[in-house]
Design a protein around this motif. Structure first.
Motif, PDB file in Angstrom:
ATOM      1  N   VAL A 355       0.813  -1.236  -0.117  1.00  0.00           N
ATOM      2  CA  VAL A 355      -0.157  -0.053   0.086  1.00  0.00           C
ATOM      3  C   VAL A 355       0.967   1.204  -0.007  1.00  0.00           C
ATOM      4  CG1 VAL A 355      -1.929   1.434   1.352  1.00  0.00           C
ATOM      5  CG2 VAL A 355      -2.038  -1.171   1.068  1.00  0.00           C
ATOM      6  N   ALA A 356       1.948   1.230   0.698  1.00  0.00           N
ATOM      7  CA  ALA A 356       2.895   2.236   0.793  1.00  0.00           C
ATOM      8  C   ALA A 356       3.464   2.653  -0.464  1.00  0.00           C
ATOM      9  CB  ALA A 356       4.002   1.993   1.663  1.00  0.00           C
ATOM     10  N   ASP A 357       4.030   1.680  -0.996  1.00  0.00           N
ATOM     11  CA  ASP A 357       4.465   1.610  -2.522  1.00  0.00           C
ATOM     12  C   ASP A 357       3.489   2.118  -3.564  1.00  0.00           C
ATOM     13  OD1 ASP A 357       6.936   1.144  -1.444  1.00  0.00           O
ATOM     14  OD2 ASP A 357       6.957  -0.887  -2.143  1.00  0.00           O
ATOM     15  N   ALA A 358       2.434   1.636  -3.284  1.00  0.00           N
ATOM     16  CA  ALA A 358       1.291   2.179  -4.345  1.00  0.00           C
ATOM     17  C   ALA A 358       0.859   3.531  -4.372  1.00  0.00           C
ATOM     18  CB  ALA A 358       0.260   1.111  -4.357  1.00  0.00           C
ATOM     19  N   TYR A 359       0.509   4.040  -2.959  1.00  0.00           N
ATOM     20  CA  TYR A 359      -0.147   5.424  -3.045  1.00  0.00           C
ATOM     21  C   TYR A 359       0.764   6.251  -2.075  1.00  0.00           C
ATOM     22  CZ  TYR A 359      -4.594   2.808  -3.681  1.00  0.00           C
ATOM     23  OH  TYR A 359      -5.655   2.379  -4.166  1.00  0.00           O
ATOM     24  N   TYR A 360       1.819   5.753  -1.624  1.00  0.00           N
ATOM     25  CA  TYR A 360       2.536   6.820  -0.740  1.00  0.00           C
ATOM     26  C   TYR A 360       4.179   6.647  -0.827  1.00  0.00           C
ATOM     27  CZ  TYR A 360      -1.718   7.570   1.793  1.00  0.00           C
ATOM     28  OH  TYR A 360      -3.145   7.445   2.062  1.00  0.00           O
ATOM     29  N   SER A 361       4.600   6.399  -2.159  1.00  0.00           N
ATOM     30  CA  SER A 361       5.917   6.159  -2.428  1.00  0.00           C
ATOM     31  C   SER A 361       6.949   7.555  -2.115  1.00  0.00           C
ATOM     32  CB  SER A 361       6.341   6.060  -3.981  1.00  0.00           C
ATOM     33  OG  SER A 361       5.801   7.105  -4.694  1.00  0.00           O
ATOM     34  N   ASN A 362       6.277   8.628  -2.195  1.00  0.00           N
ATOM     35  CA  ASN A 362       7.107   9.824  -1.581  1.00  0.00           C
ATOM     36  C   ASN A 362       7.064  10.395  -0.372  1.00  0.00           C
ATOM     37  OD1 ASN A 362       4.670  10.633  -1.879  1.00  0.00           O
ATOM     38  ND2 ASN A 362       5.021  12.699  -2.802  1.00  0.00           N
ATOM     39  N   TRP A 363       6.550   9.411   0.461  1.00  0.00           N
ATOM     40  CA  TRP A 363       6.485   9.518   1.972  1.00  0.00           C
ATOM     41  C   TRP A 363       7.375   9.043   2.656  1.00  0.00           C
ATOM     42  CZ3 TRP A 363       0.775   9.617   4.719  1.00  0.00           C
ATOM     43  CH2 TRP A 363       0.183  10.594   4.320  1.00  0.00           C
ATOM     44  N   ASP A 364       7.785   9.818   3.718  1.00  0.00           N
ATOM     45  CA  ASP A 364       8.997   9.201   4.737  1.00  0.00           C
ATOM     46  C   ASP A 364       7.976   9.029   6.019  1.00  0.00           C
ATOM     47  OD1 ASP A 364      10.578   8.621   6.800  1.00  0.00           O
ATOM     48  OD2 ASP A 364      12.126  10.200   6.197  1.00  0.00           O
ATOM     49  N   PHE A 365       7.338   7.989   6.081  1.00  0.00           N
ATOM     50  CA  PHE A 365       6.457   7.765   7.346  1.00  0.00           C
ATOM     51  C   PHE A 365       7.155   8.137   8.896  1.00  0.00           C
ATOM     52  CE2 PHE A 365       3.879   5.766   4.318  1.00  0.00           C
ATOM     53  CZ  PHE A 365       2.716   6.117   4.566  1.00  0.00           C
ATOM     54  N   GLN A 366       8.514   7.794   9.015  1.00  0.00           N
ATOM     55  CA  GLN A 366       9.048   8.080   9.916  1.00  0.00           C
ATOM     56  C   GLN A 366       9.355   9.565  10.443  1.00  0.00           C
ATOM     57  OE1 GLN A 366       9.950   5.668  12.158  1.00  0.00           O
ATOM     58  NE2 GLN A 366      10.013   3.894  11.015  1.00  0.00           N
ATOM     59  N   GLN A 367       9.078  10.502   9.554  1.00  0.00           N
ATOM     60  CA  GLN A 367       9.061  11.719   9.860  1.00  0.00           C
ATOM     61  C   GLN A 367       7.716  12.468   9.865  1.00  0.00           C
ATOM     62  OE1 GLN A 367      12.082  13.131  10.489  1.00  0.00           O
ATOM     63  NE2 GLN A 367      13.011  11.145  10.273  1.00  0.00           N
ATOM     64  N   ARG A 368       6.593  11.627   9.903  1.00  0.00           N
ATOM     65  CA  ARG A 368       5.367  12.374   9.708  1.00  0.00           C
ATOM     66  C   ARG A 368       4.761  12.370  11.456  1.00  0.00           C
ATOM     67  NH1 ARG A 368       3.778  13.521   5.026  1.00  0.00           N
ATOM     68  NH2 ARG A 368       1.853  14.030   5.803  1.00  0.00           N
ATOM     69  N   GLN A 369       3.756  13.305  11.371  1.00  0.00           N
ATOM     70  CA  GLN A 369       3.070  13.524  12.887  1.00  0.00           C
ATOM     71  C   GLN A 369       1.803  13.252  12.709  1.00  0.00           C
ATOM     72  OE1 GLN A 369       4.897  13.917  15.743  1.00  0.00           O
ATOM     73  NE2 GLN A 369       6.719  13.724  14.674  1.00  0.00           N
ATOM     74  N   ALA A 370       1.158  12.624  13.502  1.00  0.00           N
ATOM     75  CA  ALA A 370      -0.348  12.368  13.591  1.00  0.00           C
ATOM     76  C   ALA A 370      -1.098  13.946  13.752  1.00  0.00           C
ATOM     77  CB  ALA A 370      -1.012  11.341  14.493  1.00  0.00           C
ATOM     78  N   GLY A 371      -1.931  13.951  12.838  1.00  0.00           N
ATOM     79  CA  GLY A 371      -2.987  15.366  13.030  1.00  0.00           C
ATOM     80  C   GLY A 371      -4.355  14.944  13.950  1.00  0.00           C
ATOM     81  N   VAL A 372      -4.374  13.816  14.367  1.00  0.00           N
ATOM     82  CA  VAL A 372      -5.716  13.301  15.205  1.00  0.00           C
ATOM     83  C   VAL A 372      -4.910  12.476  16.499  1.00  0.00           C
ATOM     84  CG1 VAL A 372      -7.198  13.209  13.451  1.00  0.00           C
ATOM     85  CG2 VAL A 372      -6.134  11.230  13.991  1.00  0.00           C
ATOM     86  N   ILE A 373      -5.888  12.619  17.471  1.00  0.00           N
ATOM     87  CA  ILE A 373      -5.774  11.913  18.914  1.00  0.00           C
ATOM     88  C   ILE A 373      -6.991  11.030  19.214  1.00  0.00           C
ATOM     89  CG2 ILE A 373      -4.891  12.147  21.203  1.00  0.00           C
ATOM     90  CD1 ILE A 373      -3.296  14.527  20.665  1.00  0.00           C
ATOM     91  N   LEU A 374      -6.750   9.880  19.366  1.00  0.00           N
ATOM     92  CA  LEU A 374      -7.921   9.176  19.894  1.00  0.00           C
ATOM     93  C   LEU A 374      -7.916   9.157  21.356  1.00  0.00           C
ATOM     94  CD1 LEU A 374      -7.546   5.925  17.362  1.00  0.00           C
ATOM     95  CD2 LEU A 374      -9.211   7.837  17.139  1.00  0.00           C
ATOM     96  N   SER A 375      -9.194   9.084  21.691  1.00  0.00           N
ATOM     97  CA  SER A 375      -9.300   9.365  23.199  1.00  0.00           C
ATOM     98  C   SER A 375      -9.054   7.702  23.713  1.00  0.00           C
ATOM     99  CB  SER A 375     -10.686   9.191  23.894  1.00  0.00           C
ATOM    100  OG  SER A 375     -11.674   8.331  23.327  1.00  0.00           O
ATOM    101  N   SER A 376      -8.621   7.528  25.153  1.00  0.00           N
ATOM    102  CA  SER A 376      -8.053   6.554  25.699  1.00  0.00           C
ATOM    103  C   SER A 376      -9.187   5.365  25.781  1.00  0.00           C
ATOM    104  CB  SER A 376      -7.706   6.665  27.257  1.00  0.00           C
ATOM    105  OG  SER A 376      -8.876   7.204  27.938  1.00  0.00           O
TER     106      SER A 376
END
Length: 377
Positions: A355-376
């Motif tokens: 999936v990463a190679d098909a849709y997100y080949s230019n992303w560095d997932f290790q450098q990204r930050q979540a934009g949402v937080i789920l409650s506990s």
């Protein structure tokens, strides 16, 4: 042999194939799942098959099952065993000499089990061992028998009559209903493609009417037979699953596997989709097991892979390698380090490699930050 422990019932709050539990509780990935490719025979040649190019006309010679079980005994963290092919039930010898011994071993040790079958064989072929299976996993990518005829024999290489295909389709549906009534946990998987996406709500109704307890929804994996098939856009994928949520049978557990959306997306619609999926009752997002808690063993060669499809080469062989050592070897590879990010606040363990190679080949997932937080909760 490691002694059996009491097994919890499968549910949206307990899916032992999901690596989230081990990663979040222990702070590391651990080998808890082993999948066996037990046959390369199949009576179908589906256009979307991710292992289609490995299918053969004549069965090879598989390794002694005792040798495989000895390797399983070395993995103290093991929780699940999966059995796949090909069609595992097609060859009676495979059922007798490989599947049933593996299921007996799993039962004695308290492991969860899954077998992947197209369910088109006579019901009697399943009845004498199915009680040892926790999940009977089937594919369901059809609106009707005509769809089945086209899809299931697209790569067959010879003509199959509509009547013959319809008989197999009806048997699959009847078998699913009969086994569901008998208490078998049947989980039907639909791959989202340009063909299935417009009709997935209707397919979901069929899955519900067959008595399946779970409907799995996955991307089309661009591998083997499916390599040349068109992938749907992310916008289409998102709209499809949101429509499914609106029209679903709330009593059927929907599992979105290898979901191509992440809480670190730049798109607000993707982040909102992530939030909704985690708030809906009886809906789960399964994190990718391949390489995070699972390895695949080819029972003919003994080769060990991170998945039964894709292009990552063999990581070792059961003739010389412990499985936990092979797993650690994978964790040190660049592919694992690239994709195995972890965000506990958003409940995300990163992407599937295909999936990463098909849709997100230019992303560095290790450098990204979540934009949402789920409650506990």
């Amino acid at each position: 042999m490691i002694q059996a422990e009491q097994k919890k019932s499968l549910s949206p709050v307990w899916d032992p194939w999901d690596p989230w539990y081990t990663r979040s509780e222990k702070g590391r990935y651990e080998l808890t799942s082993v999948e066996f490719t037990v046959t390369q025979l199949c009576n179908l040649r589906c256009e979307h098959c991710a292992v289609g190019e490995m299918l053969v006309q004549e069965e090879g010679t598989f390794l002694p099952v005792d040798r495989l079980i000895r390797r399983l005994d070395e993995v103290e963290s093991l929780q699940t065993i999966s059995i796949t092919g090909g069609e595992p039930v097609l060859n009676p010898q495979v059922v007798r000499d490989m599947i049933r011994p593996l299921l007996r071993y799993a039962r004695s040790r308290g492991l969860y089990t899954q077998i992947n079958s197209n369910l088109t064989l006579p019901l009697s072929r399943y009845e004498d061992w199915i009680e040892d299976v926790d999940v009977l996993h089937i594919s369901y990518n059809y609106r009707d028998a005509a769809d089945f005829h086209r899809i299931a024999f697209e790569k067959n290489g010879r003509d199959v009559s509509p009547a013959a295909a319809e008989a197999l389709f009806n048997r699959m549906v009847d078998n699913a209903k009969a086994l569901s009534r008998a208490g078998v946990f049947v989980s039907a998987e639909t791959l989202l493609s340009p063909f299935t996406a417009p009709y997935v709500a209707g397919m979901h109704r069929d899955v519900s009417e067959m008595g399946c307890r779970r409907h799995e929804v996955h991307p089309l994996y661009p591998s083997d037979f499916a390599k040349g098939m068109e992938l749907i856009s992310l916008d289409t994928y998102r709209n499809t699953i949101l429509e499914l949520l609106d029209k679903r049978d709330p009593s059927v557990w929907i599992l979105f596997g290898t979901l191509p959306f992440y809480p670190c997306s730049d798109e607000a619609a993707d982040r909102e989709c992530w939030l909704r999926l985690h708030r809906e009752k009886n809906v789960t997002v399964r994190h990718d097991p391949d390489g995070r808690n699972r390895l695949n063993i080819n029972t003919f060669t003994g080769d060990v892979f991170v998945t039964d499809f894709g292009e990552v080469p063999s990581l070792g062989n059961v003739e010389r390698d412990r499985l936990d050592a092979v797993f650690q070897r994978w964790l040190e590879r660049p592919e694992a380090k690239r994709l195995h990010c972890f965000c506990p606040a958003a409940r995300c363990t990163g992407p599937n490699i295909l999936v990463a190679d098909a849709y997100y080949s230019n992303w560095d997932f290790q450098q990204r930050q979540a934009g949402v937080i789920l409650s506990s909760s």
